[in-house]
Scaffold this active site. Sequence first.
Site, mmCIF file in Angstrom:
data_model
loop_
_atom_site.group_PDB
_atom_site.id
_atom_site.type_symbol
_atom_site.label_atom_id
_atom_site.label_comp_id
_atom_site.label_asym_id
_atom_site.label_seq_id
_atom_site.Cartn_x
_atom_site.Cartn_y
_atom_site.Cartn_z
ATOM 1 N N ASN A 132 -76.819 64.945 -68.727
ATOM 2 C CA ASN A 132 -76.301 64.555 -67.415
ATOM 3 C C ASN A 132 -76.346 63.038 -67.321
ATOM 4 O O ASN A 132 -77.416 62.446 -67.427
ATOM 5 C CB ASN A 132 -77.156 65.205 -66.313
ATOM 6 C CG ASN A 132 -76.637 64.891 -64.915
ATOM 7 O OD1 ASN A 132 -76.366 63.745 -64.583
ATOM 8 N ND2 ASN A 132 -76.530 65.917 -64.081
ATOM 9 N N ARG A 182 -74.579 47.036 -59.690
ATOM 10 C CA ARG A 182 -74.153 45.636 -59.769
ATOM 11 C C ARG A 182 -72.651 45.492 -59.539
ATOM 12 O O ARG A 182 -72.105 44.402 -59.578
ATOM 13 C CB ARG A 182 -74.568 45.052 -61.133
ATOM 14 C CG ARG A 182 -74.374 43.583 -61.322
ATOM 15 C CD ARG A 182 -75.057 42.716 -60.285
ATOM 16 N NE ARG A 182 -76.509 42.737 -60.380
ATOM 17 C CZ ARG A 182 -77.218 41.916 -61.155
ATOM 18 N NH1 ARG A 182 -76.599 41.078 -61.956
ATOM 19 N NH2 ARG A 182 -78.528 41.943 -61.129
ATOM 20 N N HIS A 227 -72.304 65.084 -61.869
ATOM 21 C CA HIS A 227 -72.431 65.693 -60.548
ATOM 22 C C HIS A 227 -71.834 64.750 -59.515
ATOM 23 O O HIS A 227 -72.558 63.996 -58.867
ATOM 24 C CB HIS A 227 -73.899 65.966 -60.235
ATOM 25 C CG HIS A 227 -74.092 66.834 -59.023
ATOM 26 N ND1 HIS A 227 -75.098 67.772 -58.939
ATOM 27 C CD2 HIS A 227 -73.435 66.899 -57.839
ATOM 28 C CE1 HIS A 227 -75.033 68.384 -57.762
ATOM 29 N NE2 HIS A 227 -74.045 67.873 -57.077
ATOM 30 N N ARG A 239 -70.903 63.473 -56.209
ATOM 31 C CA ARG A 239 -71.307 63.794 -54.843
ATOM 32 C C ARG A 239 -70.318 63.137 -53.872
ATOM 33 O O ARG A 239 -69.717 62.117 -54.207
ATOM 34 C CB ARG A 239 -72.739 63.330 -54.579
ATOM 35 C CG ARG A 239 -73.764 64.076 -55.436
ATOM 36 C CD ARG A 239 -75.184 63.642 -55.152
ATOM 37 N NE ARG A 239 -76.157 64.376 -55.974
ATOM 38 C CZ ARG A 239 -76.682 65.562 -55.619
ATOM 39 N NH1 ARG A 239 -76.310 66.139 -54.500
ATOM 40 N NH2 ARG A 239 -77.557 66.167 -56.423
ATOM 41 N N GLU A 286 -70.793 69.571 -62.027
ATOM 42 C CA GLU A 286 -71.627 70.200 -61.013
ATOM 43 C C GLU A 286 -71.248 69.666 -59.638
ATOM 44 O O GLU A 286 -70.852 68.495 -59.503
ATOM 45 C CB GLU A 286 -73.102 69.875 -61.261
ATOM 46 C CG GLU A 286 -73.620 70.373 -62.566
ATOM 47 C CD GLU A 286 -75.115 70.220 -62.690
ATOM 48 O OE1 GLU A 286 -75.693 69.385 -61.986
ATOM 49 O OE2 GLU A 286 -75.696 70.961 -63.479
ATOM 50 N N THR A 299 -81.325 64.648 -53.805
ATOM 51 C CA THR A 299 -80.949 65.323 -55.040
ATOM 52 C C THR A 299 -80.813 66.808 -54.730
ATOM 53 O O THR A 299 -81.031 67.237 -53.597
ATOM 54 C CB THR A 299 -81.972 65.112 -56.170
ATOM 55 O OG1 THR A 299 -81.447 65.652 -57.388
ATOM 56 C CG2 THR A 299 -83.310 65.761 -55.855
ATOM 57 N N HIS A 329 -82.959 70.684 -64.014
ATOM 58 C CA HIS A 329 -83.596 69.881 -62.971
ATOM 59 C C HIS A 329 -85.063 69.612 -63.298
ATOM 60 O O HIS A 329 -85.888 70.503 -63.348
ATOM 61 C CB HIS A 329 -83.475 70.468 -61.566
ATOM 62 C CG HIS A 329 -83.584 69.397 -60.524
ATOM 63 N ND1 HIS A 329 -82.491 68.779 -59.929
ATOM 64 C CD2 HIS A 329 -84.672 68.791 -59.997
ATOM 65 C CE1 HIS A 329 -82.920 67.857 -59.075
ATOM 66 N NE2 HIS A 329 -84.229 67.845 -59.100
ATOM 67 N N ASP A 330 -85.345 68.355 -63.596
ATOM 68 C CA ASP A 330 -86.702 67.884 -63.912
ATOM 69 C C ASP A 330 -87.241 68.405 -65.239
ATOM 70 O O ASP A 330 -88.453 68.331 -65.482
ATOM 71 C CB ASP A 330 -87.683 68.214 -62.784
ATOM 72 C CG ASP A 330 -87.474 67.299 -61.571
ATOM 73 O OD1 ASP A 330 -87.886 67.693 -60.465
ATOM 74 O OD2 ASP A 330 -86.883 66.213 -61.744
ATOM 75 N N HIS A 359 -82.155 62.952 -65.498
ATOM 76 C CA HIS A 359 -83.066 61.920 -65.000
ATOM 77 C C HIS A 359 -84.149 61.554 -66.014
ATOM 78 O O HIS A 359 -84.328 60.378 -66.350
ATOM 79 C CB HIS A 359 -83.719 62.372 -63.688
ATOM 80 C CG HIS A 359 -84.386 61.248 -62.975
ATOM 81 N ND1 HIS A 359 -83.751 60.466 -62.046
ATOM 82 C CD2 HIS A 359 -85.652 60.765 -63.081
ATOM 83 C CE1 HIS A 359 -84.598 59.536 -61.608
ATOM 84 N NE2 HIS A 359 -85.752 59.706 -62.216
HETATM 85 C C1 LIG Z 1 -78.023 70.365 -59.944
HETATM 86 C C2 LIG Z 1 -79.147 69.551 -60.442
HETATM 87 O O1 LIG Z 1 -80.288 69.945 -60.383
HETATM 88 C C3 LIG Z 1 -78.877 68.253 -61.011
HETATM 89 O O2 LIG Z 1 -77.918 68.412 -61.971
HETATM 90 C C4 LIG Z 1 -78.287 67.287 -60.044
HETATM 91 O O3 LIG Z 1 -77.009 66.982 -60.477
HETATM 92 C C5 LIG Z 1 -79.049 66.015 -60.036
HETATM 93 O O4 LIG Z 1 -78.354 65.195 -59.130
HETATM 94 P P1 LIG Z 1 -78.810 63.680 -58.999
HETATM 95 O O5 LIG Z 1 -78.620 63.044 -60.371
HETATM 96 O O6 LIG Z 1 -77.882 63.123 -57.939
HETATM 97 O O7 LIG Z 1 -80.258 63.698 -58.608
HETATM 98 N N1 LIG Z 2 -78.358 70.685 -63.691
HETATM 99 C C1 LIG Z 2 -79.466 69.793 -63.954
HETATM 100 C C2 LIG Z 2 -78.928 68.473 -64.430
HETATM 101 O O1 LIG Z 2 -77.766 68.363 -64.754
HETATM 102 C C3 LIG Z 2 -79.833 67.313 -64.537
HETATM 103 O O2 LIG Z 2 -80.945 67.417 -63.703
HETATM 104 P P1 LIG Z 2 -82.068 66.277 -63.933
HETATM 105 O O3 LIG Z 2 -82.492 66.378 -65.383
HETATM 106 O O4 LIG Z 2 -81.405 64.951 -63.637
HETATM 107 O O5 LIG Z 2 -83.186 66.621 -62.975
#
Ligand SMILES: CC(=O)[C@@H](O)[C@H](O)COP(=O)(O)O
Ligand SMILES: NCC(=O)COP(=O)(O)O
Length: 238
Positions: free
Chosen positions: A7, A18, A43, A45, A70, A101, A191-192, A215
Amino acid sequence: MTRLSVNINKIATLRNSRGGNNPDLIQVAKDCERFGAQGITVHPRPDERHIRYNDVYELKKIVTTEFNIEGNCQEQKFVDLVLAVKPEQVTLVPDALGQITSNHGWDTMANQQYLKEIIAVFKNAGIRVSIFVDPVVEMVKGAATTGTDRIELYTEAYAHGYAANKEAAIAPYKEAARVAHEAGLGINAGHDLDLENLKYFAQNIPALDEVSIGHALISDALYYGLENTIQMYLRQLS
Ligand SMILES: CC(=O)[C@@H](O)[C@H](O)COP(=O)(O)O
Ligand SMILES: NCC(=O)COP(=O)(O)O
């Protein structure tokens, strides 16, 4: 073998901070695939805080693995974007506008008819559909009635509980995945997830098709480099 979809939301976060084009999101996506990523996830938004709608059109031109978009299908702009781009997969996430998020899955019972209708729209366009769900058996059973191809298990609770008691943290996910597999659903997760908790998760969810990770992976890349980091994550899945 479980696929790793990277992601790249947080690459766009850094770029937007920036106002220019550094880091170059398109080049990073190409490099992620060159380094071994088996998919690219974004994703977009409604506030375009990181991924912009135009990024999605540009990414479609260059992603050669699997493109996973997503977002909240209750936003018509998102639906129009996905139908125009036609990624390999769309993941439907019930985010409200002001969320920092994603923080919950669908209530697949209360939204059953709506999900059936919107999932059919994407499937009729030849797009695989995954829906974001909490690791709750009733929600997985509800998902199985909607026509979705896959579920994506929302793994924040697992990640937050892992250090204290990984057996307890994984338990609801093992049961949810068992029910999903028996219902013929594909299983994604995200996620995480990170370098600490990923291997144990994948070892305990044998039918896991794909993890999407952003992340933690991008944060790790600040220390280990992007190529090395992607290969570190891939080794957790091998
Ligand atoms: C759906 C999910 O859990 C993540 O893929 C989400 O896309 C994270 O979004 P952010 O990067 O905006 O936190
Ligand atoms: N669907 C989860 C994703 O794409 C990434 O989530 P995260 O690793 O940024 O928490």
